[in-house]
Scaffold this motif. Structure first.
Motif, PDB file in Angstrom:
ATOM      1  N   SER A 117      54.387   4.290  17.451  1.00 35.51           N
ATOM      2  CA  SER A 117      53.348   5.052  18.138  1.00 35.51           C
ATOM      3  C   SER A 117      52.682   4.252  19.243  1.00 35.51           C
ATOM      4  CB  SER A 117      52.273   5.485  17.131  1.00 35.51           C
ATOM      5  OG  SER A 117      51.547   4.353  16.683  1.00 35.51           O
ATOM      6  N   GLY A 118      53.012   2.969  19.344  1.00 32.22           N
ATOM      7  CA  GLY A 118      52.360   2.115  20.312  1.00 32.22           C
ATOM      8  C   GLY A 118      50.939   1.753  19.911  1.00 32.22           C
ATOM      9  N   ASN A 119      50.584   2.029  18.658  1.00 37.41           N
ATOM     10  CA  ASN A 119      49.223   1.791  18.193  1.00 37.41           C
ATOM     11  C   ASN A 119      49.281   1.451  16.702  1.00 37.41           C
ATOM     12  OD1 ASN A 119      46.548   2.136  17.188  1.00 37.41           O
ATOM     13  ND2 ASN A 119      46.059   3.477  18.907  1.00 37.41           N
ATOM     14  N   GLU A 120      48.795   0.289  16.336  1.00 37.89           N
ATOM     15  CA  GLU A 120      48.863  -0.132  14.924  1.00 37.89           C
ATOM     16  C   GLU A 120      48.004   0.705  13.992  1.00 37.89           C
ATOM     17  OE1 GLU A 120      45.558  -3.713  14.897  1.00 37.89           O
ATOM     18  OE2 GLU A 120      47.675  -4.245  15.083  1.00 37.89           O
ATOM     19  N   LYS A 121      47.090   1.505  14.536  1.00 35.93           N
ATOM     20  CA  LYS A 121      46.234   2.348  13.704  1.00 35.93           C
ATOM     21  C   LYS A 121      46.798   3.759  13.524  1.00 35.93           C
ATOM     22  CE  LYS A 121      42.070  -0.162  14.940  1.00 35.93           C
ATOM     23  NZ  LYS A 121      40.748  -0.097  15.554  1.00 35.93           N
ATOM     24  N   VAL A 122      47.956   4.014  14.127  1.00 32.65           N
ATOM     25  CA  VAL A 122      48.589   5.331  14.026  1.00 32.65           C
ATOM     26  C   VAL A 122      49.974   5.161  13.411  1.00 32.65           C
ATOM     27  CG1 VAL A 122      49.394   7.361  15.279  1.00 32.65           C
ATOM     28  CG2 VAL A 122      47.285   6.219  15.995  1.00 32.65           C
ATOM     29  N   PHE A 123      50.188   5.811  12.288  1.00 28.31           N
ATOM     30  CA  PHE A 123      51.446   5.756  11.547  1.00 28.31           C
ATOM     31  C   PHE A 123      52.232   7.027  11.854  1.00 28.31           C
ATOM     32  CE2 PHE A 123      53.752   6.604   7.499  1.00 28.31           C
ATOM     33  CZ  PHE A 123      54.548   5.476   7.481  1.00 28.31           C
TER      34      PHE A 123
ATOM     35  N   ASN B 130      38.677   5.469  12.677  1.00 28.69           N
ATOM     36  CA  ASN B 130      37.496   6.327  12.790  1.00 28.69           C
ATOM     37  C   ASN B 130      37.125   6.575  14.255  1.00 28.69           C
ATOM     38  OD1 ASN B 130      36.494   3.819  13.450  1.00 28.69           O
ATOM     39  ND2 ASN B 130      34.825   3.844  11.958  1.00 28.69           N
ATOM     40  N   GLU B 131      38.041   6.237  15.154  1.00 27.64           N
ATOM     41  CA  GLU B 131      37.839   6.465  16.585  1.00 27.64           C
ATOM     42  C   GLU B 131      39.061   7.174  17.161  1.00 27.64           C
ATOM     43  OE1 GLU B 131      37.309   2.565  18.231  1.00 27.64           O
ATOM     44  OE2 GLU B 131      35.369   2.281  17.270  1.00 27.64           O
ATOM     45  N   ASP B 132      38.920   7.725  18.365  1.00 31.42           N
ATOM     46  CA  ASP B 132      40.067   8.291  19.067  1.00 31.42           C
ATOM     47  C   ASP B 132      41.071   7.178  19.331  1.00 31.42           C
ATOM     48  OD1 ASP B 132      38.835  10.757  19.104  1.00 31.42           O
ATOM     49  OD2 ASP B 132      38.367  10.725  21.238  1.00 31.42           O
ATOM     50  N   GLU B 133      42.351   7.485  19.176  1.00 29.94           N
ATOM     51  CA  GLU B 133      43.401   6.489  19.388  1.00 29.94           C
ATOM     52  C   GLU B 133      44.502   7.083  20.266  1.00 29.94           C
ATOM     53  OE1 GLU B 133      43.303   3.376  18.450  1.00 29.94           O
ATOM     54  OE2 GLU B 133      41.546   3.498  17.139  1.00 29.94           O
ATOM     55  N   LYS B 134      44.911   6.333  21.282  1.00 34.28           N
ATOM     56  CA  LYS B 134      46.011   6.743  22.147  1.00 34.28           C
ATOM     57  C   LYS B 134      47.325   6.448  21.448  1.00 34.28           C
ATOM     58  CE  LYS B 134      43.585   5.973  26.476  1.00 34.28           C
ATOM     59  NZ  LYS B 134      43.531   5.231  27.736  1.00 34.28           N
ATOM     60  N   ILE B 135      48.307   7.319  21.706  1.00 37.11           N
ATOM     61  CA  ILE B 135      49.654   7.079  21.198  1.00 37.11           C
ATOM     62  C   ILE B 135      50.619   7.158  22.371  1.00 37.11           C
ATOM     63  CG2 ILE B 135      49.222   7.875  18.847  1.00 37.11           C
ATOM     64  CD1 ILE B 135      50.528  10.539  19.587  1.00 37.11           C
ATOM     65  N   SER B 136      51.768   6.508  22.217  1.00 39.23           N
ATOM     66  CA  SER B 136      52.789   6.557  23.255  1.00 39.23           C
ATOM     67  C   SER B 136      54.157   6.534  22.595  1.00 39.23           C
ATOM     68  CB  SER B 136      52.646   5.373  24.212  1.00 39.23           C
ATOM     69  OG  SER B 136      52.821   4.161  23.508  1.00 39.23           O
TER      70      SER B 136
ATOM     71  N   GLY C 228      47.676  20.607  10.581  1.00 36.99           N
ATOM     72  CA  GLY C 228      46.885  19.533  11.143  1.00 36.99           C
ATOM     73  C   GLY C 228      45.429  19.733  10.743  1.00 36.99           C
ATOM     74  N   ASN C 229      44.672  18.684  10.807  1.00 38.74           N
ATOM     75  CA  ASN C 229      43.266  18.797  10.437  1.00 38.74           C
ATOM     76  C   ASN C 229      42.353  18.911  11.652  1.00 38.74           C
ATOM     77  OD1 ASN C 229      43.906  16.116  11.018  1.00 38.74           O
ATOM     78  ND2 ASN C 229      42.433  15.277   9.582  1.00 38.74           N
TER      79      ASN C 229
ATOM     80  N   SER D 120      44.784  19.590  21.646  1.00 39.33           N
ATOM     81  CA  SER D 120      45.673  18.569  22.187  1.00 39.33           C
ATOM     82  C   SER D 120      46.035  17.509  21.159  1.00 39.33           C
ATOM     83  CB  SER D 120      44.996  17.902  23.385  1.00 39.33           C
ATOM     84  OG  SER D 120      45.743  16.796  23.808  1.00 39.33           O
ATOM     85  N   HIS D 121      47.229  16.914  21.353  1.00 38.76           N
ATOM     86  CA  HIS D 121      47.672  15.864  20.427  1.00 38.76           C
ATOM     87  C   HIS D 121      48.105  14.609  21.160  1.00 38.76           C
ATOM     88  CE1 HIS D 121      47.288  18.737  17.261  1.00 38.76           C
ATOM     89  NE2 HIS D 121      48.064  19.555  17.901  1.00 38.76           N
ATOM     90  N   LYS D 122      47.653  14.444  22.395  1.00 41.50           N
ATOM     91  CA  LYS D 122      48.007  13.238  23.138  1.00 41.50           C
ATOM     92  C   LYS D 122      47.117  12.073  22.741  1.00 41.50           C
ATOM     93  CE  LYS D 122      50.009  15.783  26.874  1.00 41.50           C
ATOM     94  NZ  LYS D 122      50.049  16.135  28.253  1.00 41.50           N
ATOM     95  N   ILE D 123      45.953  12.393  22.224  1.00 36.27           N
ATOM     96  CA  ILE D 123      45.061  11.379  21.672  1.00 36.27           C
ATOM     97  C   ILE D 123      44.770  11.803  20.241  1.00 36.27           C
ATOM     98  CG2 ILE D 123      42.736  10.418  21.739  1.00 36.27           C
ATOM     99  CD1 ILE D 123      42.831  10.538  24.738  1.00 36.27           C
ATOM    100  N   MET D 124      44.966  10.877  19.321  1.00 34.71           N
ATOM    101  CA  MET D 124      44.691  11.177  17.919  1.00 34.71           C
ATOM    102  C   MET D 124      43.206  10.977  17.669  1.00 34.71           C
ATOM    103  SD  MET D 124      47.595  12.051  16.599  1.00 34.71           S
ATOM    104  CE  MET D 124      47.388  11.913  14.829  1.00 34.71           C
ATOM    105  N   ARG D 125      42.585  11.997  17.133  1.00 31.00           N
ATOM    106  CA  ARG D 125      41.164  11.922  16.820  1.00 31.00           C
ATOM    107  C   ARG D 125      40.954  11.212  15.481  1.00 31.00           C
ATOM    108  NH1 ARG D 125      41.496  17.859  18.920  1.00 31.00           N
ATOM    109  NH2 ARG D 125      43.566  17.386  18.158  1.00 31.00           N
ATOM    110  N   PRO D 126      39.707  10.865  15.143  1.00 32.63           N
ATOM    111  CA  PRO D 126      39.471  10.105  13.913  1.00 32.63           C
ATOM    112  C   PRO D 126      40.136  10.740  12.684  1.00 32.63           C
ATOM    113  CG  PRO D 126      37.470  10.192  15.199  1.00 32.63           C
ATOM    114  CD  PRO D 126      38.466  11.097  15.882  1.00 32.63           C
TER     115      PRO D 126
END
Length: 190
Positions: free
Chosen positions: A128-134, A153-159, A170-171, A175-181
């Protein structure tokens, strides 16, 4: 692939009991641990806080069916108390709320019954390009599901992940380009 299971009230989002005194605990191990903590100089309130997070009694409180007497579990008093929030967190209340945790779990169970890739498909972990997004995909024949979960617990960008397709669950909406908390979603891709 593992065997999915739902454990003692998690389908409602039942919380730990957060008992306010040692007398409310029944587990011998928790009671003994409390006394060990006190002997080590931990204050009573700190020791109770530790038990509120770790004691096995947290998973032994009665199932919370409704907001009535004894949470609708029994006409008789239970061997152990209830969390104070049972009047809000219970089956009756959550069945009436389309967006409740209970109904979310029901949707997840239904997805497993409809999409064979969940139980029989291959799994491939995605970057995901982000260690907080699995993220990972499940694939069986032409069926491809992409699962993305944020543990932040913050918005996280994915790539690097294709987020196009039909969102099955989904909860959040939108949009799903940025994952919300703590966002989690499952996307069916063609």
């Amino acid at each position: 692939r593992g065997t999915p299971y739902i454990y003692q009230g998690e389908e409602l989002g039942m919380t730990n009991a957060h008992f306010k005194s040692l007398d409310e605990y029944r587990d011998v191990e928790a009671i003994n641990y409390y006394h060990i903590l006190i002997e080590r100089g931990i204050s009573e309130s700190e020791a109770l806080n530790v038990l509120s997070q770790r004691a096995r009694d947290n998973s032994r409180t009665p199932m919370q069916w409704n907001s009535g007497k004894n949470a609708g579990f029994s006409e008789s008093e239970s061997w152990i108390g209830l969390p104070e929030n049972f009047t809000r967190i219970n089956v009756e209340t959550e069945e009436a709320d389309e967006d409740s945790i209970l109904n979310y779990y029901r949707k997840l169970v239904q997805l497993r019954k409809v999409y064979n890739s969940i139980s029989e498909g291959s799994i491939k972990f995605l970057d995901s390009g982000n260690e907080k997004v699995f993220a990972y995909e499940r694939r069986l024949n032409d069926e491809r599901l992409v699962v993305i979960c944020s543990f932040s617990n913050e918005d996280e960008k994915i790539s690097g992940i294709d987020v196009h397709g039909k969102v099955l669950i989904g909860n959040y909406s939108g949009s799903h380009k940025i994952m919300r908390p703590y966002e989690a979603l499952v996307i069916l891709q063609a």
